[in-house]
Design an enzyme around this catalytic site. Structure first.
Site, PDB file in Angstrom:
ATOM      1  N   PHE A 130      42.067 -44.337  16.832  1.00  0.00           N
ATOM      2  CA  PHE A 130      42.604 -42.984  16.610  1.00  0.00           C
ATOM      3  C   PHE A 130      41.796 -41.886  17.284  1.00  0.00           C
ATOM      4  O   PHE A 130      42.293 -40.792  17.503  1.00  0.00           O
ATOM      5  CB  PHE A 130      42.684 -42.689  15.098  1.00  0.00           C
ATOM      6  CG  PHE A 130      41.364 -42.335  14.469  1.00  0.00           C
ATOM      7  CD1 PHE A 130      40.865 -41.041  14.555  1.00  0.00           C
ATOM      8  CD2 PHE A 130      40.593 -43.283  13.806  1.00  0.00           C
ATOM      9  CE1 PHE A 130      39.637 -40.707  13.986  1.00  0.00           C
ATOM     10  CE2 PHE A 130      39.372 -42.957  13.240  1.00  0.00           C
ATOM     11  CZ  PHE A 130      38.884 -41.666  13.329  1.00  0.00           C
ATOM     12  N   SER A 134      37.357 -50.723  15.407  1.00  0.00           N
ATOM     13  CA  SER A 134      36.203 -51.055  14.569  1.00  0.00           C
ATOM     14  C   SER A 134      35.783 -52.515  14.786  1.00  0.00           C
ATOM     15  O   SER A 134      36.588 -53.354  15.208  1.00  0.00           O
ATOM     16  CB  SER A 134      36.551 -50.821  13.102  1.00  0.00           C
ATOM     17  OG  SER A 134      37.662 -51.623  12.762  1.00  0.00           O
ATOM     18  N   CYS A 184      32.496 -42.859  19.168  1.00  0.00           N
ATOM     19  CA  CYS A 184      31.681 -44.080  19.173  1.00  0.00           C
ATOM     20  C   CYS A 184      30.367 -43.858  19.906  1.00  0.00           C
ATOM     21  O   CYS A 184      29.484 -44.711  19.858  1.00  0.00           O
ATOM     22  CB  CYS A 184      32.451 -45.242  19.784  1.00  0.00           C
ATOM     23  SG  CYS A 184      32.689 -45.053  21.541  1.00  0.00           S
TER      24      CYS A 184
HETATM   25  P1  NAD Z   1      40.614 -49.613  13.739  1.00  0.00           P
HETATM   26  O1  NAD Z   1      39.862 -50.850  14.012  1.00  0.00           O
HETATM   27  O2  NAD Z   1      41.013 -49.318  12.340  1.00  0.00           O
HETATM   28  O3  NAD Z   1      41.991 -49.598  14.588  1.00  0.00           O
HETATM   29  C1  NAD Z   1      42.011 -49.846  15.968  1.00  0.00           C
HETATM   30  C2  NAD Z   1      43.360 -50.454  16.351  1.00  0.00           C
HETATM   31  O4  NAD Z   1      43.515 -51.718  15.681  1.00  0.00           O
HETATM   32  C3  NAD Z   1      44.557 -49.603  15.942  1.00  0.00           C
HETATM   33  O5  NAD Z   1      45.507 -49.626  16.971  1.00  0.00           O
HETATM   34  C4  NAD Z   1      45.080 -50.300  14.687  1.00  0.00           C
HETATM   35  O6  NAD Z   1      46.468 -50.188  14.538  1.00  0.00           O
HETATM   36  C5  NAD Z   1      44.704 -51.749  14.909  1.00  0.00           C
HETATM   37  N1  NAD Z   1      44.368 -52.442  13.660  1.00  0.00           N
HETATM   38  C6  NAD Z   1      43.847 -51.896  12.527  1.00  0.00           C
HETATM   39  N2  NAD Z   1      43.629 -52.862  11.597  1.00  0.00           N
HETATM   40  C7  NAD Z   1      44.019 -54.029  12.155  1.00  0.00           C
HETATM   41  C8  NAD Z   1      44.022 -55.384  11.701  1.00  0.00           C
HETATM   42  N3  NAD Z   1      43.581 -55.719  10.482  1.00  0.00           N
HETATM   43  N4  NAD Z   1      44.494 -56.317  12.538  1.00  0.00           N
HETATM   44  C9  NAD Z   1      44.921 -56.009  13.765  1.00  0.00           C
HETATM   45  N5  NAD Z   1      44.933 -54.746  14.261  1.00  0.00           N
HETATM   46  C10 NAD Z   1      44.485 -53.762  13.463  1.00  0.00           C
HETATM   47  O7  NAD Z   1      39.748 -48.420  14.362  1.00  0.00           O
HETATM   48  P2  NAD Z   1      39.959 -46.848  14.191  1.00  0.00           P
HETATM   49  O8  NAD Z   1      39.595 -46.446  12.820  1.00  0.00           O
HETATM   50  O9  NAD Z   1      41.283 -46.444  14.739  1.00  0.00           O
HETATM   51  O10 NAD Z   1      38.861 -46.315  15.230  1.00  0.00           O
HETATM   52  C11 NAD Z   1      37.529 -46.053  14.898  1.00  0.00           C
HETATM   53  C12 NAD Z   1      36.627 -47.191  15.304  1.00  0.00           C
HETATM   54  O11 NAD Z   1      36.739 -47.437  16.698  1.00  0.00           O
HETATM   55  C13 NAD Z   1      35.150 -46.884  15.068  1.00  0.00           C
HETATM   56  O12 NAD Z   1      34.520 -48.013  14.527  1.00  0.00           O
HETATM   57  C14 NAD Z   1      34.629 -46.566  16.444  1.00  0.00           C
HETATM   58  O13 NAD Z   1      33.241 -46.784  16.622  1.00  0.00           O
HETATM   59  C15 NAD Z   1      35.443 -47.489  17.284  1.00  0.00           C
HETATM   60  N6  NAD Z   1      35.490 -47.056  18.683  1.00  0.00           N
HETATM   61  C16 NAD Z   1      34.804 -47.802  19.590  1.00  0.00           C
HETATM   62  C17 NAD Z   1      34.797 -47.422  20.918  1.00  0.00           C
HETATM   63  C18 NAD Z   1      34.041 -48.226  21.938  1.00  0.00           C
HETATM   64  O14 NAD Z   1      34.274 -48.065  23.114  1.00  0.00           O
HETATM   65  N7  NAD Z   1      33.137 -49.099  21.540  1.00  0.00           N
HETATM   66  C19 NAD Z   1      35.501 -46.276  21.320  1.00  0.00           C
HETATM   67  C20 NAD Z   1      36.192 -45.554  20.349  1.00  0.00           C
HETATM   68  C21 NAD Z   1      36.186 -45.953  19.026  1.00  0.00           C
END
Ligand code: NAD
Length: 482
Positions: free
Chosen positions: A149, A226, A281
Site C-alpha cells: 500500500f 511484509s 521500507c
Molecule cells: P502486505 O504484505 O500486507 O501486502 C502486500 C501485498 O500482498 C498486497 O498486494 C496484499 O494484497 C497481498 N497480501 C496480503 N496478505 C496476503 C496473504 N496472506 N497472502 C497473499 N497475499 C497477501 O504489505 P503492506 O502492509 O501492503 O505493505 C507494507 C509492508 O511492505 C511493510 O512491511 C514494508 O516494509 C514492506 N515494503 C517493503 C519494500 C521493499 O522493497 N523491501 C517496499 C515497500 C514496502
C-alpha cells in the site's frame, strides 16, 4: 460506493467477485470506494488473454516496444498532479510525497528505455573447430506484480516497464488498500497504445494472490510487502515453478557519529523517520548515538519533530499525513506503550498532536522513545509509523554489532564527517541499501533495490539494471556449425 475497476484487454471491467475491501481516505477516516476479490475465473481469463497477447508482443521489435515507454512517460508527466492527488486521497501522504511517488515511477519508465542495450547477448566464434556459440535473452511470458500500500505508483513501476519492454506481458495486482492510483494509470496505458492484454490490472487481496500463484501460465512473480507474506509468496510461487523476487519488511538503523554535521543533516534525518508518516521500507526507525552526542542529537531532533505539522496531505502546510488504517494506527500506538513498558522513556508522544480539524482521521504525530535497549520490541520490530527509538551505543563496534543483529537488512545510514567512519560502516553493515549522510538510501531506477536477510526473498532485486534484465528474460545458448 464506487467499485474499483479491473483493466483487462484494454477495457475497464467491474469484476464479479465479492465486495471485500473498503478503501478509505485516511485523513477523513471515510470509506471512498470498495475492492472486489477477483474470482479465480476472472484472474485465469486475464492471464489467458495476457498470454495470447504476449505471443504477438514478443515479436514486436524492441526498438518499437520502447516507443510505448516514451508515450507513457509523457502521459504520466502530463497527469502528474492528478495522479498524485488520487494517491494522497487514498494513502494519506502529502501531495509533494505523492508527486515523488509518481516521479519515481516515471524514472523507471525512462530507465526501461535502455532495454535494447541491456538485452544484448554474447557470442564466441570458434569455441571448437568450425563451431560458434551465442547467448541470446528471450522473454518468458506473463509476469505478475503484487504490490504493497505504501507506494501505490512507484512499486508496480519497479516491474511493469521492464517486464513489458523486454517482451513479456504483466498482470498487476495492487494493494487492496490503495488501488485507485494504478486504476487511473491504466487509462494512460490505454492512451499510450499498448496492445490489448499486454498490461492487465486485477484487484483483490490474499485469494487473488493465491489464484495468480496457482496459475500455470504465470512465469514469474514480483512481490513487495511484509516479510510473512513475502515468505509465503516466495515458497508457494517457487514450489509452483515460478521465478519469484520478494521485497519485504524492514527495520532501519541510523547512526549519528559525534563528528556529524548536525545542523546540515537534521532535516534529512527527520525526513527519514517521519517522511511518508514512517510508512516507508527505507524509513529510519532506530537512531543510534553515543554518550557524548546523545543529548545534542536528541534536543535538535525533538525540536524539529515537534515543529512538523500533521494534517491532510492536500493542504500545503502539511508535513506529515495520517497512517493507512485505524487498525494500523492502533498497532503503532501499541509500540509506544510497549516502548515504555519495556523500559524506554517516552520523550515525545504523538498521540497529543493529532489535528483537531480531522477528528476521524488515522493520525499520529511524531513520537520518540529514548533509552531503548537490545531485546526491546521498538528496537527490533518493524513499526511502520512515526516512532523514533533512540539507542545509545558504547562504541562504533557496539553500534555495528547491534545493527547487524537485526533480522532485517533493508537499509542503514551513517551521518559522519569522516571518510574512514563511512568506509568502515559501508563495509561492515549487513544491509542492502546503505546511506552516507543520506537518510533515505533509495536507489535510483537503474540501480537494484537491494534488501538483504529477512528484507528480501530471491536473488534478483527489483528495479532496473542487470537484475531486472536477468529476472524478466531467460538465456538461450545456441551452438552452430555450418
Ligand atoms: P502486505 O504484505 O500486507 O501486502 C502486500 C501485498 O500482498 C498486497 O498486494 C496484499 O494484497 C497481498 N497480501 C496480503 N496478505 C496476503 C496473504 N496472506 N497472502 C497473499 N497475499 C497477501 O504489505 P503492506 O502492509 O501492503 O505493505 C507494507 C509492508 O511492505 C511493510 O512491511 C514494508 O516494509 C514492506 N515494503 C517493503 C519494500 C521493499 O522493497 N523491501 C517496499 C515497500 C514496502
Amino acid at each position: 460506493m464506487r467499485r474499483i475497476m479491473n483493466y483487462v484487454n484494454g477495457k475497464f471491467e467491474e469484476g464479479e467477485g465479492e465486495e471485500k475491501y473498503d478503501v478509505f481516505n485516511p485523513a477523513f477516516g471515510e470509506k471512498i470506494s470498495v475492492v472486489r476479490e477477483a474470482k479465480r475465473t476472472e484472474i485465469d481469463r486475464a492471464i489467458d488473454l495476457a498470454h495470447d497477447a504476449q505471443s504477438k508482443w514478443m515479436r514486436v521489435p524492441i526498438s518499437d516496444r520502447i516507443k510505448y515507454l516514451f508515450r507513457l512517460e509523457n502521459l504520466m508527466w502530463s497527469k502528474l498532479d492528478q495522479i498524485a492527488e488520487v494517491t494522497t486521497i487514498e494513502h494519506g501522504k502529502t501531495f509533494e510525497e505523492s508527486k515523488g511517488d509518481v516521479v519515481r515511477a516515471i524514472q523507471n519508465v525512462e530507465s526501461a528505455a535502455a532495454a535494447s542495450y541491456q538485452i544484448m547477448g554474447r557470442n564466441n566464434k570458434q569455441i571448437a573447430t568450425g563451431i560458434d556459440e551465442e547467448l541470446v535473452r528471450v522473454p518468458l511470458g506473463v509476469f505478475a506484480a503484487i504490490s504493497p500500500f505504501n507506494f501505490p505508483v512507484m512499486i508496480p513501476f519497479w516491474f511493469l516497464p521492464y517486464a513489458v519492454t523486454l517482451g513479456n506481458a504483466i498482470v498487476v495486482k495492487p494493494s487492496e488498500k490503495t488501488p485507485m492510483s494504478m486504476e487511473m494509470i491504466m487509462s494512460l496505458v490505454g492512451e499510450a497504445g499498448y496492445p490489448e492484454g499486454v498490461i492487465q490490472l486485477i484487484n483483490g487481496g490474499k485469494e487473488s494472490v493465491d489464484y495468480v500463484l496457482e496459475n500455470k501460465k504465470i512465469a514469474g512473480v514480483s512481490f513487495v510487502g511484509s516479510t510473512p507474506v513475502a515468505d509465503y509468496v516466495y515458497r508457494k510461487g517457487t514450489s509452483n515453478r515460478k521465478r519469484v523476487q520478494g521485497g519485504a519488511s524492514a527495520k532501519n538503523y541510523i547512526l549519528v557519529m559525534p563528528d556529524a554535521d548536525l545542523e546540515g543533516s537534521m532535516s534529512n534525518i527527520i525526513g527519514s523517520f517521519y517522511g511518508n508518516a514512517g510508512e516507508r521500507c527505507l524509513a529510519g526507525s532506530v537512531l543510534v548515538t553515543f554518550p557524548e552526542n546523545h543529548d545534542r542529537v536528541m534536543s535538535m531532533f525533538r525540536k524539529k519533530a515537534t515543529e512538523l505539522k500533521v494534517g491532510y496531505g492536500m493542504e500545503k502546510t502539511t508535513d506529515m499525513g495520517p497512517l493507512i488504517r485505524k487498525e494500523h494506527l492502533e498497532r503503532v500506538e501499541k509500540f509506544i506503550d510497549l516502548g515504555q513498558r519495556e523500559g524506554g522513556k517516552l520523550v515525545l508522544d504523538g498521540r497529543n498532536s493529532r489535528p483537531k480539524e480531522y477528528p476521524k482521521g488515522f493520525f499520529l504525530g511524531p513520537s520518540i522513545v529514548d533509552n531503548v535497549s537490545e531485546g526491546m520490541s521498538v528496537m527490533n520490530e518493524e513499526i511502520f509509523g512515526p516512532v523514533a527509538s533512540f539507542y545509545t551505543a558504547n562504541s562504533f563496534d557496539d553500534a555495528v554489532d547491534v545493527i547487524n543483529k537485526s533480522r532485517y537488512g533493508n537499509a542503514s545510514t551513517i551521518y559522519t564527517a569522516s571518510g574512514l567512519n563511512a568506509k568502515k560502516f559501508t563495509e561492515s553493515i549487513d544491509a542492502g541499501n546503505i546511506g552516507v549522510n543520506v537518510g533515505v538510501a533509495a536507489p535510483i531506477a537503474f540501480y537494484p533495490f537491494s534488501g538483504m536477510k529477512d528484507s528480501f526473498f530471491g536473488d534478483l532485486h527489483p528495479q532496473g539494471g542487470d537484475d531486472s534484465v536477468m529476472f524478466f528474460t531467460e538465456r538461450k545458448v545456441i551452438i552452430s556449425k555450418w
